[in-house]
Design a protein around this motif. Structure first.
Motif, mmCIF file in Angstrom:
data_model
loop_
_atom_site.group_PDB
_atom_site.id
_atom_site.type_symbol
_atom_site.label_atom_id
_atom_site.label_comp_id
_atom_site.label_asym_id
_atom_site.label_seq_id
_atom_site.Cartn_x
_atom_site.Cartn_y
_atom_site.Cartn_z
ATOM 1 N N SER A 81 0.642 -1.319 -0.197
ATOM 2 C CA SER A 81 0.320 0.057 0.121
ATOM 3 C C SER A 81 1.205 1.323 -0.096
ATOM 4 N N ASP A 121 -2.694 5.847 8.668
ATOM 5 C CA ASP A 121 -4.228 5.086 7.728
ATOM 6 C C ASP A 121 -3.840 3.656 7.861
ATOM 7 N N LEU A 129 -7.574 1.061 7.959
ATOM 8 C CA LEU A 129 -7.615 0.316 6.913
ATOM 9 C C LEU A 129 -8.873 -0.585 7.757
ATOM 10 N N ASP A 173 -13.018 -2.304 2.711
ATOM 11 C CA ASP A 173 -11.317 -1.400 2.173
ATOM 12 C C ASP A 173 -10.754 -1.953 1.295
ATOM 13 N N LYS A 209 -14.416 -7.743 -0.313
ATOM 14 C CA LYS A 209 -15.746 -7.088 -1.098
ATOM 15 C C LYS A 209 -15.862 -8.427 -1.773
ATOM 16 N N VAL A 233 -7.237 -0.606 -4.466
ATOM 17 C CA VAL A 233 -7.616 -0.324 -3.330
ATOM 18 C C VAL A 233 -7.663 1.052 -3.046
ATOM 19 N N SER A 234 -8.250 2.477 -3.402
ATOM 20 C CA SER A 234 -8.096 3.650 -2.875
ATOM 21 C C SER A 234 -8.937 3.977 -1.772
ATOM 22 N N VAL A 235 -8.286 4.995 -1.512
ATOM 23 C CA VAL A 235 -8.314 5.702 0.443
ATOM 24 C C VAL A 235 -8.303 6.914 0.576
ATOM 25 N N GLN A 268 -4.595 5.531 -4.087
ATOM 26 C CA GLN A 268 -4.196 3.907 -4.937
ATOM 27 C C GLN A 268 -3.362 3.522 -5.119
#
Length: 210
Positions: free
Chosen positions: A58, A64, A68, A72, A75, A83-85, A95
């Motif tokens: 990541s 951050d 998580l 996140d 799914k 992944v985008s946070v 991303q």
């Protein structure tokens, strides 16, 4: 007889940073990454293995990373490849990709009994905290590097954030790509973060023949 005023003598204080390694923390080398992974796998420590792998992939700041949530990364019982946070520091989205090895580790950790009904990927063992703290994460990093014979004072949570970014830059010389992956708003920040020197830039230029 006149009195002589002698200068005050102040005790010599020991420098706070004497014997300490300060400044930027070193990124891990690929062989060191695999050494830590191997130890965590042999120990059967699913949480730490998932945390370590996600940290490397990541490239997130510790604040951050520890926050998580399961949703996140997962799914419909499948771990996301991308992944985008939103970053806490810049409030901007970033991303990142999760490699196959990391996805397998994350899925195994999420399906473990310890993760039953947990909202966060890395829950705290203290009931008053929903997830591990950045301080606890820092202690884990020091334990990991010490376990493979490295000096803990030379490494920290930013070592894991810098590891993959430094390797990408070393192989490609593409600062813009690294800037995007780290979520920096300015390329100058990326240059300072990676510790790019003129010699590095010249070495990259020498490999390009047009």
């Amino acid at each position: 007889m006149p009195r002589v005023q002698l200068p005050a003598v102040t005790p010599k204080r020991k420098a706070w940073n004497k014997g300490r390694i300060i400044g930027q923390k070193r990124p891990l080398l690929p062989k060191q990454v695999w050494a830590i992974r191997a130890r965590l796998e042999l120990a059967g420590n699913l949480r730490d293995l998932a945390l370590f792998n996600v940290a490397i992939d990541s490239k997130l700041r510790g604040c951050d990373l520890v926050k998580l949530a399961v949703v996140d990364l997962v799914k419909n019982d499948r771990v996301r490849e991308r992944v985008s946070v939103v970053q806490s520091k810049t409030k901007r989205p970033v991303q990142f990709e999760l490699t196959e090895n990391t996805r397998e580790t994350v899925l195994a950790w999420v399906k473990s009994p310890e993760m039953f009904a947990c909202r966060f990927m890395f829950p705290s063992r203290f009931h008053d905290r929903p997830h591990i703290s950045t301080r606890q994460y820092g202690r884990l990093v020091r334990d990991w590097v010490a376990a493979i014979g490295l000096e803990p004072s030379g490494y920290g949570t930013h070592s894991l954030r810098r590891t993959k970014a430094a390797e990408i830059y070393r192989k490609t010389g593409n600062l813009r790509a690294v800037q995007l992956l780290l979520g920096h708003t300015k390329v100058d920040s990326t240059v300072r973060y990676l510790g790019v020197e003129l010699e590095d830039a010249l070495s990259i230029a020498e490999r390009i023949d047009i």
